[in-house]
Design a protein around this motif. Sequence first.
Motif, short mmCIF file in Angstrom:
data_model
loop_
_atom_site.label_atom_id
_atom_site.label_comp_id
_atom_site.label_asym_id
_atom_site.label_seq_id
_atom_site.Cartn_x
_atom_site.Cartn_y
_atom_site.Cartn_z
N LEU A 195 -11.08 0.96 7.33
CA LEU A 195 -9.82 1.43 6.76
C LEU A 195 -9.90 2.95 6.75
O LEU A 195 -10.84 3.52 6.22
N ILE A 196 -8.92 3.60 7.39
CA ILE A 196 -8.91 5.06 7.48
C ILE A 196 -7.53 5.56 7.08
O ILE A 196 -6.52 5.08 7.61
N PRO A 197 -7.46 6.52 6.16
CA PRO A 197 -6.15 7.12 5.86
C PRO A 197 -5.55 7.70 7.16
O PRO A 197 -6.27 8.29 7.97
N LEU A 198 -4.25 7.51 7.36
CA LEU A 198 -3.61 7.92 8.61
C LEU A 198 -3.81 9.40 8.91
O LEU A 198 -4.11 9.76 10.05
N ASP A 199 -3.69 10.27 7.92
CA ASP A 199 -3.88 11.70 8.16
C ASP A 199 -5.29 11.99 8.67
O ASP A 199 -5.48 12.80 9.58
N ASP A 200 -6.29 11.32 8.09
CA ASP A 200 -7.67 11.51 8.56
C ASP A 200 -7.83 10.98 9.99
O ASP A 200 -8.52 11.58 10.81
N PHE A 201 -7.21 9.84 10.26
CA PHE A 201 -7.28 9.26 11.61
C PHE A 201 -6.69 10.23 12.64
O PHE A 201 -7.27 10.44 13.70
N ILE A 223 0.85 -1.20 0.00
CA ILE A 223 0.00 0.00 0.00
C ILE A 223 0.89 1.25 0.00
O ILE A 223 1.73 1.41 0.88
N PRO A 224 0.69 2.15 -0.97
CA PRO A 224 1.59 3.31 -1.12
C PRO A 224 1.33 4.45 -0.13
O PRO A 224 2.12 5.37 -0.06
N ILE A 225 0.23 4.40 0.64
CA ILE A 225 -0.05 5.47 1.62
C ILE A 225 -0.14 4.86 3.01
O ILE A 225 -0.33 3.65 3.16
N SER A 226 -0.05 5.71 4.02
CA SER A 226 -0.18 5.24 5.40
C SER A 226 -1.66 5.17 5.76
O SER A 226 -2.41 6.12 5.53
N ILE A 227 -2.05 4.03 6.31
CA ILE A 227 -3.45 3.81 6.66
C ILE A 227 -3.57 3.21 8.06
O ILE A 227 -2.59 2.69 8.61
N VAL A 228 -4.77 3.28 8.60
CA VAL A 228 -5.11 2.60 9.84
C VAL A 228 -6.08 1.49 9.47
O VAL A 228 -7.09 1.73 8.79
N LEU A 229 -5.78 0.27 9.88
CA LEU A 229 -6.67 -0.86 9.71
C LEU A 229 -7.35 -1.08 11.05
O LEU A 229 -6.72 -1.54 12.00
#
Length: 158
Positions: A60-66, A26-32
């Motif tokens: 699944l949430i993009p890290l910046d949004d989280f 996955i090319p972006i940082s995410i929260v699972l």
Amino acid sequence: NMFDVNGKEIEYKTIIKNLKQFLSYIPISIVLDGIIINKNFQSLMTTKNQTDDYYALFDLIPLDDFKNNFCSMSQIDRHDGLIELFSFLPKEKIKNTYIIPKLLINLKNPSEKIKIKEFYNESIVANHDGIIIKNNQSPYESTKLNHWVILKDIDLIF
């Protein structure tokens, strides 16, 4: 890294190893977002490294949004994105991790109540505590109270 709901780092070596393989695609940082489950609850509370622990994912949430405590993407789009990400991976890359199934229903339709009860019973058989009813168009917010109803005893509503 893996954290509990209070932000404390936790260790589930088998799950983390498999997730790191998964996340490398996955090319972006995410929260699972998910929950650790095990058929033996006592084992889950003591060892935290057994191969029969599973990470059941539901969001699944993009890290910046989280980090900002808000994601405008709807719950259904986030869940569909999670399914899409997992569909590209060989099953051996995601051992001990799965996506919790969802059921789309219209709560305004009384005839669909039976679907809720059936889904609840299936979740209990799968070793889940119950089900969570969500508004499928809701955004992610760090407080889940606005868009979630947690059912742990289905008989209370039937």
